[in-house]
Design a protein around this motif. Structure first.
Motif, short mmCIF file in Angstrom:
data_model
loop_
_atom_site.label_atom_id
_atom_site.label_comp_id
_atom_site.label_asym_id
_atom_site.label_seq_id
_atom_site.Cartn_x
_atom_site.Cartn_y
_atom_site.Cartn_z
N PRO A 1 0.83 -1.22 0.00
CA PRO A 1 0.00 0.00 0.00
C PRO A 1 0.87 1.27 0.00
CG PRO A 1 -0.75 -1.56 1.68
CD PRO A 1 0.58 -2.04 1.20
N PHE A 2 0.31 2.34 -0.53
CA PHE A 2 1.05 3.60 -0.72
C PHE A 2 0.56 4.71 0.21
CE2 PHE A 2 1.78 1.48 -4.71
CZ PHE A 2 2.95 2.00 -5.24
N LEU A 3 1.51 5.55 0.62
CA LEU A 3 1.22 6.90 1.09
C LEU A 3 1.82 7.83 0.04
CD1 LEU A 3 1.86 6.79 4.95
CD2 LEU A 3 -0.31 7.17 3.77
N CYS A 4 0.98 8.62 -0.61
CA CYS A 4 1.38 9.32 -1.83
C CYS A 4 1.82 10.75 -1.56
CB CYS A 4 0.21 9.33 -2.81
SG CYS A 4 -0.32 7.67 -3.30
N TRP A 5 2.99 11.08 -2.12
CA TRP A 5 3.57 12.42 -1.96
C TRP A 5 4.13 12.87 -3.31
CZ3 TRP A 5 6.65 13.60 3.09
CH2 TRP A 5 6.88 14.96 3.20
N PRO A 6 3.27 13.18 -4.30
CA PRO A 6 3.74 13.52 -5.65
C PRO A 6 4.50 14.84 -5.67
CG PRO A 6 1.38 13.88 -5.47
CD PRO A 6 1.80 13.21 -4.20
N TYR A 7 5.40 14.95 -6.64
CA TYR A 7 6.30 16.10 -6.75
C TYR A 7 6.05 16.91 -8.02
CZ TYR A 7 10.91 18.45 -7.10
OH TYR A 7 11.93 19.36 -7.23
N PHE A 8 6.00 16.25 -9.18
CA PHE A 8 5.77 16.99 -10.42
C PHE A 8 5.34 16.06 -11.56
CE2 PHE A 8 9.56 15.08 -11.42
CZ PHE A 8 10.43 15.70 -12.29
N VAL A 9 5.15 16.64 -12.73
CA VAL A 9 4.70 16.02 -13.99
C VAL A 9 3.62 14.94 -13.78
CG1 VAL A 9 6.66 16.74 -15.39
CG2 VAL A 9 6.85 14.61 -14.12
N ASP A 10 3.90 13.68 -14.16
CA ASP A 10 2.84 12.65 -14.15
C ASP A 10 2.51 12.12 -12.77
OD1 ASP A 10 5.37 11.42 -13.96
OD2 ASP A 10 4.59 9.54 -14.77
N GLN A 11 3.29 12.52 -11.77
CA GLN A 11 3.14 11.90 -10.45
C GLN A 11 1.79 12.20 -9.79
OE1 GLN A 11 6.69 13.30 -8.46
NE2 GLN A 11 8.01 12.38 -10.02
N TYR A 12 1.21 13.36 -10.08
CA TYR A 12 -0.09 13.70 -9.49
C TYR A 12 -1.19 12.77 -10.01
CZ TYR A 12 2.23 17.90 -7.83
OH TYR A 12 3.09 18.75 -7.20
N GLN A 13 -1.18 12.51 -11.32
CA GLN A 13 -2.20 11.62 -11.86
C GLN A 13 -1.94 10.17 -11.44
OE1 GLN A 13 -4.88 12.58 -12.85
NE2 GLN A 13 -5.81 11.40 -14.48
N ASN A 14 -0.67 9.78 -11.31
CA ASN A 14 -0.37 8.45 -10.78
C ASN A 14 -0.95 8.31 -9.38
OD1 ASN A 14 1.08 8.02 -13.13
ND2 ASN A 14 3.08 8.33 -12.17
N ARG A 15 -0.80 9.36 -8.58
CA ARG A 15 -1.38 9.39 -7.23
C ARG A 15 -2.89 9.22 -7.27
NH1 ARG A 15 -2.12 14.35 -4.52
NH2 ARG A 15 -2.95 15.01 -6.54
N ASN A 16 -3.53 9.89 -8.23
CA ASN A 16 -4.98 9.80 -8.33
C ASN A 16 -5.43 8.38 -8.67
OD1 ASN A 16 -5.13 12.53 -7.76
ND2 ASN A 16 -5.22 13.14 -9.91
N TYR A 17 -4.68 7.72 -9.55
CA TYR A 17 -5.00 6.32 -9.87
C TYR A 17 -4.82 5.43 -8.64
CZ TYR A 17 -6.03 6.53 -14.84
OH TYR A 17 -6.66 6.75 -16.05
N ILE A 18 -3.71 5.64 -7.92
CA ILE A 18 -3.43 4.84 -6.72
C ILE A 18 -4.55 4.98 -5.69
CG2 ILE A 18 -1.92 4.72 -4.68
CD1 ILE A 18 0.43 5.40 -6.60
#
Length: 457
Positions: A369-386
């Motif tokens: 399982p993840f605790l999400c801390w996105p930084y830039f570019v695609d990472q925010y949408q990856n977080r949303n999928y997670i």
């Protein structure tokens, strides 16, 4: 008699791009195909320094390097300058390399170039030389699908010509895909218009170079995001590309890995350790760094924390007073870790991640399982999928000052570790990921198809 296949593989010179392509190159070489892996001179030195001497995959691949044109004293963090230098110098150097190889022997000739889409000029070089081409997509299918819709979104008034959303609503490309928030599109760079322009132009250009490629290889698996895959013509999801299940696969790390963390994990209770790694490029200010340290301490869980020498903006002035003494025996801090092996370890309970695509695939493939801390570019949408689509993690929310507080970290750790639904979802997705790679699985079949077609092209 047809020529023996000889594949030339070229990644973009950065950690998140070299690693998956080196895993792919090893996998291709295991099929008896000659593989030449091309790094810049700067990156090759880092890769060679980090590969264990006895790594089995070493003998499968020939490593060569070309100059990126950047001088030793130049600032490699000046993205715009280094990008322009590489664009000016590297296509000619790659062309010279291919021609040199092709002239050396009839049986050595390059028959296919696999290029990271971020070095798309390499596909153009291959096309001009009459060589087959495979575009490698190192990010998720949803952002590749987005590239195919940019022109229409501009025509429909959803985006302006610079990629800025024209209203505050969600941006959707199909009913089955997760929509983007306006400030979380993969080219969004808050406060940095120059960088946003570069990223937007790159995304717009992707379609052209995908269209001149014979194959489109995606480091994903179809079941993970079928709606996005269905929007991309000729896509071949062949992932997740993993090294941990095969000792012959080289991890492609650009930093020496600290193996002591694995023996430390052996001493921890099953499902107890918080693993924290924010990738190879994310940076924190000193205040945020200290909040993260104190959040991990207050969680009362054992933790393994990757603290790169360049993790803190400027330079690290130190850990909070008394922190290292207080966490002795419970916290392990390393410069870099063998991430797949860490995530596969039974002691790991969750992954505090920047949600880069490689880390996302590695974490979900290990059922963590993840605790999400996105930084830039695609990472925010990856977080949303997670968090929203796959429901295998929780988001760490910054406060009004943009700081993820120690209280937020402690609260979310506690909530995640007690959420049985997220744990079940994570294990189920792990099973789906692994099943895609075994005989009869979607990624297995796609990879075999690529090998067969490449050999006969």
């Amino acid at each position: 008699m047809s020529k023996q296949p000889h594949v030339l593989v070229i990644p973009y010179p950065a950690q998140g791009h070299v690693a998956p392509l080196l895993k792919l190159a090893t996998k291709i070489a295991e099929h008896g195909i000659k593989v030449t892996f091309v790094n810049t001179e700067f990156i090759e030195a880092k890769v060679m320094a980090s590969i264990p001497e006895k790594a089995e995959g070493w003998s499968l691949i020939k490593f060569v390097s070309i100059s990126d044109g950047i001088e030793r004293d130049d600032d490699r963090k000046d993205f715009d300058k280094t990008r322009n230098t590489m664009l000016r110098v590297m296509p000619g150097n790659l062309k010279d390399l291919i021609e040199k190889i092709n002239q050396s022997s009839d049986c050595e000739q390059i028959t296919c170039v696999i290029a990271d889409i971020s070095v798309r000029w390499a596909l153009e070089v291959a096309q001009n030389l009459g060589v087959s081409r495979a575009a490698f997509i190192p990010y998720g299918p949803e952002n590749l699908a987005l590239s195919f819709h940019v022109t229409k979104m501009i025509e429909d008034g959803i985006l302006d010509s610079n990629g800025n959303p024209m209203n505050d609503g969600l941006i959707s490309i199909s009913e089955g895909t997760l929509p983007w928030k306006r400030n979380e599109i993969c080219w969004s760079c808050r406060g940095n218009e120059k960088m946003q322009k570069i990223l937007f132009e790159s995304i717009c250009a992707v379609v052209q170079f995908v269209n001149i490629s014979n194959w489109v290889l995606s480091n994903s698996f179809y079941e993970l995001d079928p709606s996005s895959c269905d929007l991309v013509p000729n896509i071949l999801p062949i992932g997740p590309l993993l090294a941990s299940n095969n000792s012959r696969h080289l991890a492609g790390s650009l930093r020496p890995e600290d193996s002591t963390c694995l023996s430390w994990l052996d001493k921890q209770s099953i499902g107890s350790v918080i693993y924290v790694s924010l990738g190879s490029t994310a940076t924190l200010n000193q205040q945020q760094f200290e909040e993260l340290a104190l959040g991990l301490e207050s969680s009362s869980q054992p933790f393994l924390w990757v603290v790169r020498s360049d993790l803190v903006d400027g330079s690290l002035t130190g850990f909070p007073d008394g922190f290292k003494e207080r966490i002795t025996g419970r916290g392990k801090i390393v410069e870099w870790a063998a991430q797949e092996k860490v995530l596969a370890h039974p002691s790991v309970a969750c992954f505090v991640s920047h949600c880069g695509w490689n880390s996302t695939l590695e974490g979900l493939s290990m059922g963590v399982p993840f605790l999400c801390w996105p930084y830039f570019v695609d990472q925010y949408q990856n977080r949303n999928y997670i968090c929203e689509a796959w429901k295998i993690g929780l988001n760490l929310c910054p406060d009004g000052n943009g700081i993820v507080t120690r209280h937020e970290i402690q609260t979310k750790v506690t909530k995640l570790l007690s959420d049985e639904g997220i744990k079940r979802n994570a294990l189920k997705l792990k099973e789906t990921a692994i099943n895609s790679l075994v005989e009869g699985g979607s990624s297995f079949e796609n990879f075999e198809r690529f090998i067969v077609e490449m050999k006969s092209s």
